[in-house]
Design a protein around this motif. Structure first.
Motif, short mmCIF file in Angstrom:
data_model
loop_
_atom_site.label_atom_id
_atom_site.label_comp_id
_atom_site.label_asym_id
_atom_site.label_seq_id
_atom_site.Cartn_x
_atom_site.Cartn_y
_atom_site.Cartn_z
N THR A 1 9.17 19.72 10.67
CA THR A 1 10.43 19.29 11.28
C THR A 1 12.12 19.45 11.34
O THR A 1 12.82 19.99 11.66
CB THR A 1 10.34 18.18 11.78
N GLU A 2 11.91 20.84 10.23
CA GLU A 2 13.52 20.85 9.88
C GLU A 2 13.55 21.78 10.92
O GLU A 2 13.18 22.92 11.27
CB GLU A 2 13.27 22.04 8.30
N ALA A 3 14.99 21.79 11.62
CA ALA A 3 15.45 23.33 12.47
C ALA A 3 15.37 25.01 11.83
O ALA A 3 15.22 25.00 12.46
CB ALA A 3 17.20 22.61 12.08
N THR A 4 15.89 24.69 10.76
CA THR A 4 15.37 26.26 10.92
C THR A 4 13.79 27.02 10.69
O THR A 4 13.83 28.29 10.23
CB THR A 4 16.09 26.70 9.35
N ALA B 1 12.71 24.40 16.42
CA ALA B 1 12.81 23.17 17.62
C ALA B 1 12.13 22.22 18.74
O ALA B 1 10.88 21.97 18.37
CB ALA B 1 14.26 23.23 17.59
N GLU B 2 12.34 22.20 19.23
CA GLU B 2 11.92 21.30 21.07
C GLU B 2 10.51 22.19 20.84
O GLU B 2 8.84 21.74 20.82
CB GLU B 2 12.48 20.98 21.94
N ARG B 3 10.61 23.80 21.32
CA ARG B 3 9.24 24.09 21.57
C ARG B 3 8.34 24.49 20.70
O ARG B 3 7.12 23.91 20.82
CB ARG B 3 9.69 25.62 21.71
N ALA B 4 8.80 24.79 19.53
CA ALA B 4 8.24 24.31 18.06
C ALA B 4 6.81 22.84 18.24
O ALA B 4 5.90 23.10 17.80
CB ALA B 4 8.45 25.07 16.55
N ALA B 5 7.50 21.98 18.10
CA ALA B 5 6.94 20.25 17.84
C ALA B 5 5.97 20.36 19.71
O ALA B 5 5.12 19.94 19.09
CB ALA B 5 8.15 19.16 18.33
N VAL C 1 -0.76 25.42 10.42
CA VAL C 1 -0.80 25.47 8.77
C VAL C 1 0.29 27.11 8.61
O VAL C 1 1.20 26.81 9.03
CB VAL C 1 -1.72 26.50 8.11
N PHE C 2 0.53 26.39 6.61
CA PHE C 2 1.78 26.80 6.67
C PHE C 2 1.89 27.95 5.53
O PHE C 2 0.47 28.31 4.59
CB PHE C 2 2.16 25.89 5.20
N LEU C 3 2.47 29.02 5.88
CA LEU C 3 1.61 30.29 5.74
C LEU C 3 2.88 30.74 4.20
O LEU C 3 2.23 31.81 3.36
CB LEU C 3 2.23 31.34 7.15
N GLY C 4 4.09 30.27 4.11
CA GLY C 4 5.27 30.47 3.53
C GLY C 4 6.60 30.39 3.18
O GLY C 4 6.58 29.84 4.33
N LEU C 5 6.94 30.74 2.59
CA LEU C 5 8.71 30.54 2.63
C LEU C 5 9.26 32.24 2.96
O LEU C 5 9.19 33.55 2.27
CB LEU C 5 9.31 30.53 1.48
N ASP C 6 9.97 32.66 3.94
CA ASP C 6 10.50 33.48 4.14
C ASP C 6 12.27 33.65 4.11
O ASP C 6 12.80 32.91 5.07
CB ASP C 6 10.58 34.09 5.85
N GLY C 7 12.52 33.70 2.62
CA GLY C 7 13.88 33.33 1.93
C GLY C 7 13.76 31.74 2.26
O GLY C 7 13.46 31.15 1.37
N GLU C 8 14.98 30.96 2.70
CA GLU C 8 14.89 29.82 3.42
C GLU C 8 14.17 29.53 4.13
O GLU C 8 13.85 28.00 4.38
CB GLU C 8 16.53 29.42 3.16
N THR C 9 13.76 30.21 4.69
CA THR C 9 12.78 29.43 5.88
C THR C 9 11.44 29.55 5.63
O THR C 9 10.47 29.96 5.79
CB THR C 9 13.14 31.12 6.93
N ALA C 10 10.91 28.21 6.64
CA ALA C 10 9.77 27.92 5.86
C ALA C 10 8.96 28.59 7.37
O ALA C 10 9.28 28.33 8.51
CB ALA C 10 9.25 26.22 6.49
#
Ligand SMILES: [Zn+2]
Length: 305
Positions: free
Chosen positions: A33-36, A59-63, A73-82
């Motif tokens: 749910t983090e904005a980034t 954000a809202e569209r993702a929710a 599913v969690f794919l990973g981190l792109d730099g600091e971005t999940a």
């Protein structure tokens, strides 16, 4: 040639898979749910694209998409971005496209030349992982439903006595450039059943249980083309999550010029010189799929003579 240039399509992505986070549901829940953070929507093995390429939602569209998704599913981190992916396959195509703010769905293989290699890799990864979830809804041991865990990298049987853990399966296949004996500068290509009239490619086949990769090379070349091979040497591998492949490239040398195809899987197999292959390429007949290790095996071989 440096390593980056040698990376084949769908692999070598820059995403950090961040394995330890998969076992930290609290942190993963917060990242979701983090904005980034970004969410890649997938519909039945296809990317959802707008005018710029595959959509990346936040954000809202993702929710909204997550609330309608089968699995996230969690794919990973792109730099600091999940980076997460969500499966909208249960919806009709039009609903999935609209919900994602996209304009249509597209197979990543149709986009690969236009995408950054890292983006093609992450889309293929998302596609393959979500495909596995759709195929592994039940435990193969006891038949009870299985539920996703580990950030989407395993499923667990819900029967308390069974409780089997199910992990994504990879199906390895060998793909082989066979050279004629005696360093004669010829390689063996075949016309596969269902391929176009004048489309030749290297020979390939799935690895069977109880075989090494080299065993599979020797067996497949014998079965498909009647060729006995030696000097089997590894050339590289390619992620091929369509839906769960891993293509492992080899070279091998035939002990004889004789070829005998089965007439079913292969319609024809014959030896080509480098000059013949260059002529074919010059006249617009591609040397295998441009995004495949088949193409790489052939271009590497051509570059040697
Ligand atoms: Zn079970």
């Amino acid at each position: 040639m440096d390593t980056a240039e040698r990376v084949l399509a769908y692999g070598g992505g820059s995403l950090d898979r961040a394995g330890p986070l998969r076992t930290d549901p609290t942190r993963l829940g917060a990242l979701l749910t983090e904005a980034t953070s970004v969410l890649l929507p997938i519909w039945r093995d296809r990317c959802l694209v707008d005018g710029h390429g595959p959509v990346r939602l936040s954000a809202e569209r993702a929710a909204l998409v997550r609330s309608a998704a089968g699995e996230t599913v969690f794919l990973g981190l792109d730099g600091e971005t999940a980076v997460f992916a969500a499966d909208l396959s249960a919806l009709p195509e039009r609903s999935a496209v609209e919900m994602a703010g996209a304009v249509r769905s597209v197979d990543v293989r149709a986009l690969v030349g236009r995408l950054e290699p890292g983006d093609a890799a992450v889309q293929a990864y998302a596609r393959g992982l979500l495909h596995w979830h759709r195929q592994q809804r039940f435990c193969g041991t006891c038949g009870a439903p299985a539920v996703a865990g580990g950030g989407g990298h395993l499923r667990t049987c819900t029967d308390t006595e069974c409780g089997r853990l199910l992990f994504p399966r990879i199906e390895p296949a060998v793909i082989v450039l066979v050279e004629a004996p005696g360093r004669s500068g010829r390689c063996l290509l075949a016309r596969h059943a269902g391929a176009a009239e004048d489309a030749y490619s290297t020979l390939a086949g799935f690895v069977e249980i109880g075989e090494s990769l080299e065993d599979a090379v020797r067996r497949e070349m014998g079965e498909e083309a009647g060729v006995t091979v030696t000097d089997v040497s590894y050339q590289g591998s390619q992620a091929w999550p369509f839906p769960a492949g891993l293509m492992v490239g080899f070279r091998a040398t035939a002990t004889s010029d004789e070829v005998l195809v089965d007439g079913e899987e292969l319609l024809e197999a014959r030896w080509f010189t480098r000059a013949e292959l260059r002529d074919r390429a010059a006249s617009g007949r591609p040397l295998g799929r441009a995004d495949s290790i088949d193409h790489r095996l052939l271009t590497d071989w051509l570059a040697e003579g």
